[in-house]
Design a protein around this motif. Sequence first.
Motif, PDB file in Angstrom:
ATOM      1  N   CYS A 162       0.778  -1.367   0.116  1.00 13.66           N
ATOM      2  CA  CYS A 162       0.051   0.100   0.001  1.00 13.66           C
ATOM      3  C   CYS A 162       1.026   1.194  -0.075  1.00 13.66           C
ATOM      4  O   CYS A 162       0.516   2.195  -0.251  1.00 13.66           O
ATOM      5  N   GLY A 163       2.070   1.107   0.591  1.00 13.41           N
ATOM      6  CA  GLY A 163       3.116   2.520   0.543  1.00 13.41           C
ATOM      7  C   GLY A 163       2.722   3.197   1.692  1.00 13.41           C
ATOM      8  O   GLY A 163       3.425   4.208   1.902  1.00 13.41           O
ATOM      9  N   ALA A 164       2.079   2.680   2.866  1.00 19.23           N
ATOM     10  CA  ALA A 164       2.010   3.545   4.250  1.00 19.23           C
ATOM     11  C   ALA A 164       3.100   3.646   4.719  1.00 19.23           C
ATOM     12  O   ALA A 164       3.380   4.543   5.484  1.00 19.23           O
ATOM     13  N   CYS A 165       4.129   2.586   4.780  1.00 26.29           N
ATOM     14  CA  CYS A 165       5.171   2.846   5.293  1.00 26.29           C
ATOM     15  C   CYS A 165       6.145   3.877   4.846  1.00 26.29           C
ATOM     16  O   CYS A 165       7.101   4.414   5.558  1.00 26.29           O
ATOM     17  N   VAL A 166       6.108   4.005   3.584  1.00 28.23           N
ATOM     18  CA  VAL A 166       6.872   5.117   2.803  1.00 28.23           C
ATOM     19  C   VAL A 166       6.313   6.518   3.239  1.00 28.23           C
ATOM     20  O   VAL A 166       7.180   7.490   3.831  1.00 28.23           O
ATOM     21  N   ALA A 167       4.943   6.570   3.379  1.00 28.29           N
ATOM     22  CA  ALA A 167       4.337   7.718   3.476  1.00 28.29           C
ATOM     23  C   ALA A 167       4.688   8.336   5.202  1.00 28.29           C
ATOM     24  O   ALA A 167       4.633   9.538   5.311  1.00 28.29           O
ATOM     25  N   ALA A 168       4.914   7.387   6.053  1.00 28.90           N
ATOM     26  CA  ALA A 168       5.117   7.548   7.235  1.00 28.90           C
ATOM     27  C   ALA A 168       6.339   7.853   7.601  1.00 28.90           C
ATOM     28  O   ALA A 168       6.799   8.719   8.591  1.00 28.90           O
ATOM     29  N   CYS A 169       7.368   7.421   6.835  1.00 25.86           N
ATOM     30  CA  CYS A 169       8.773   7.439   7.158  1.00 25.86           C
ATOM     31  C   CYS A 169       9.057   8.969   6.839  1.00 25.86           C
ATOM     32  O   CYS A 169       8.925   9.426   5.813  1.00 25.86           O
ATOM     33  N   LYS A 170      10.083   9.440   7.603  1.00 27.03           N
ATOM     34  CA  LYS A 170      10.670  10.677   7.611  1.00 27.03           C
ATOM     35  C   LYS A 170      11.676  10.810   6.239  1.00 27.03           C
ATOM     36  O   LYS A 170      11.880  12.119   5.756  1.00 27.03           O
ATOM     37  N   ASN A 171      11.925   9.656   6.044  1.00 28.57           N
ATOM     38  CA  ASN A 171      13.082   9.514   4.935  1.00 28.57           C
ATOM     39  C   ASN A 171      12.385   9.029   3.839  1.00 28.57           C
ATOM     40  O   ASN A 171      13.142   8.816   2.727  1.00 28.57           O
ATOM     41  N   ALA A 172      11.239   8.935   3.701  1.00 30.27           N
ATOM     42  CA  ALA A 172      10.180   8.037   2.644  1.00 30.27           C
ATOM     43  C   ALA A 172      11.228   6.925   2.128  1.00 30.27           C
ATOM     44  O   ALA A 172      11.255   6.471   0.979  1.00 30.27           O
ATOM     45  N   SER A 173      11.314   6.066   3.489  1.00 34.54           N
ATOM     46  CA  SER A 173      11.934   4.932   2.898  1.00 34.54           C
ATOM     47  C   SER A 173      11.012   3.570   2.675  1.00 34.54           C
ATOM     48  O   SER A 173       9.980   3.552   3.189  1.00 34.54           O
ATOM     49  N   ALA A 174      11.330   2.799   1.767  1.00 36.27           N
ATOM     50  CA  ALA A 174      10.427   1.679   1.364  1.00 36.27           C
ATOM     51  C   ALA A 174      10.967   0.306   1.974  1.00 36.27           C
ATOM     52  O   ALA A 174      10.942  -0.711   1.625  1.00 36.27           O
ATOM     53  N   SER A 175      12.024   0.431   3.122  1.00 33.93           N
ATOM     54  CA  SER A 175      12.710  -0.572   3.575  1.00 33.93           C
ATOM     55  C   SER A 175      11.727  -1.718   4.062  1.00 33.93           C
ATOM     56  O   SER A 175      12.022  -2.992   3.828  1.00 33.93           O
ATOM     57  N   LEU A 176      10.588  -1.242   4.892  1.00 30.55           N
ATOM     58  CA  LEU A 176       9.719  -2.203   5.105  1.00 30.55           C
ATOM     59  C   LEU A 176       8.942  -3.116   4.213  1.00 30.55           C
ATOM     60  O   LEU A 176       9.077  -4.429   4.125  1.00 30.55           O
ATOM     61  N   PHE A 177       8.586  -2.350   3.251  1.00 33.46           N
ATOM     62  CA  PHE A 177       7.991  -2.923   2.129  1.00 33.46           C
ATOM     63  C   PHE A 177       9.040  -3.989   1.445  1.00 33.46           C
ATOM     64  O   PHE A 177       8.674  -5.075   1.090  1.00 33.46           O
ATOM     65  N   THR A 178      10.179  -3.640   1.198  1.00 29.07           N
ATOM     66  CA  THR A 178      11.169  -4.141   0.380  1.00 29.07           C
ATOM     67  C   THR A 178      11.555  -5.471   1.333  1.00 29.07           C
ATOM     68  O   THR A 178      11.961  -6.386   0.944  1.00 29.07           O
ATOM     69  N   ALA A 179      11.776  -5.353   2.486  1.00 27.16           N
ATOM     70  CA  ALA A 179      11.962  -6.427   3.517  1.00 27.16           C
ATOM     71  C   ALA A 179      11.048  -7.422   3.478  1.00 27.16           C
ATOM     72  O   ALA A 179      11.595  -8.662   3.636  1.00 27.16           O
ATOM     73  N   ALA A 180       9.605  -7.128   3.672  1.00 27.07           N
ATOM     74  CA  ALA A 180       8.925  -7.924   3.530  1.00 27.07           C
ATOM     75  C   ALA A 180       8.811  -8.989   2.362  1.00 27.07           C
ATOM     76  O   ALA A 180       8.518 -10.126   2.325  1.00 27.07           O
ATOM     77  N   LYS A 181       8.751  -8.401   1.367  1.00 20.66           N
ATOM     78  CA  LYS A 181       8.936  -9.124  -0.215  1.00 20.66           C
ATOM     79  C   LYS A 181      10.255  -9.984  -0.228  1.00 20.66           C
ATOM     80  O   LYS A 181      10.088 -10.711  -0.874  1.00 20.66           O
ATOM     81  N   ILE A 182      11.209  -9.422   0.382  1.00 22.06           N
ATOM     82  CA  ILE A 182      12.512 -10.475   0.430  1.00 22.06           C
ATOM     83  C   ILE A 182      12.171 -11.497   1.407  1.00 22.06           C
ATOM     84  O   ILE A 182      12.411 -12.807   1.013  1.00 22.06           O
ATOM     85  N   ALA A 183      11.662 -11.201   2.585  1.00 27.25           N
ATOM     86  CA  ALA A 183      11.630 -12.154   3.746  1.00 27.25           C
ATOM     87  C   ALA A 183      10.587 -13.467   3.337  1.00 27.25           C
ATOM     88  O   ALA A 183      10.862 -14.554   3.758  1.00 27.25           O
ATOM     89  N   HIS A 184       9.420 -13.134   2.666  1.00 32.17           N
ATOM     90  CA  HIS A 184       8.388 -14.326   2.505  1.00 32.17           C
ATOM     91  C   HIS A 184       9.057 -15.047   1.575  1.00 32.17           C
ATOM     92  O   HIS A 184       8.454 -16.391   1.445  1.00 32.17           O
TER      93      HIS A 184
END
Length: 249
Positions: A162-184
């Motif tokens: 959804c991109g909420a992680c990017v929107a909330a981050c002060k750095n606009a990081s997509a790390s949580l999204f990317t990490a989730a797609k890697i981990a699963h």
Amino acid sequence: MKLKLKVWRQPSRDAAGRLVEYVAADVSPDMSFLEMLDVVNDGLVKNGQEPIAFDSDCREGICGSCGMMVNGIPHGPVRGGTVCQLHMRSFKDGDTITIEPWRAAAFPIIKDLVVDRSALDRIIAAGGYISVSTGQAPEANNIPIRKDVAETAMDAAQCIACGACVAACKNASASLFTAAKIAHLGELPQGTVERYQRVVAMVDQMDEEGFGHCTNEAECQAVCPKEIPIATIARMYRDYLRTSLVGAK
């Protein structure tokens, strides 16, 4: 209920935008947030005005299409849900609600509350897959997987991009999204073969798309509708560091 809305209106990517005020009258507490916007749009169309553009699809918290900022919070004030699962009972009569799109350089605004999130698709395309022989699917029980490993992979697989992680981050990081797609993928035996090549390819693509870096603020975890933990990010960067140390890249 009667509510005052301040909605971001922007006719196109290159046009200037501004907050426009609207009144939402006769709002039922049982309406979803998107149903309330539908009613406001019906009124705008009847008056010959341009309706508010916003994304939605499943309206069940599954597809991740409907992301927007509600009073400065991605998906609104209720944790563990998307904006389509947000109901008007979460607000009081007379409230002012400010509605804005995701704010990130990697998510350019298309119109009003709609942003281009195709950068996330390109991160997945860089490595979010496994290479397997074609043919009949193997029997699932042929590959034993520990329960804790399966649960970790499934927790990460809940990500709806959804991109909420990017929107909330002060750095606009997509790390949580990317990490989730890697981990699963990387947690399971089927994804282990390409585990380290995958993390390098996807993290490098994330950087190329213009997302910022993670500085461990955990804002992403707080707003993730699937409550994916930031420990997932730690795993991603451990694997990325390993490629630098042993040359797995």
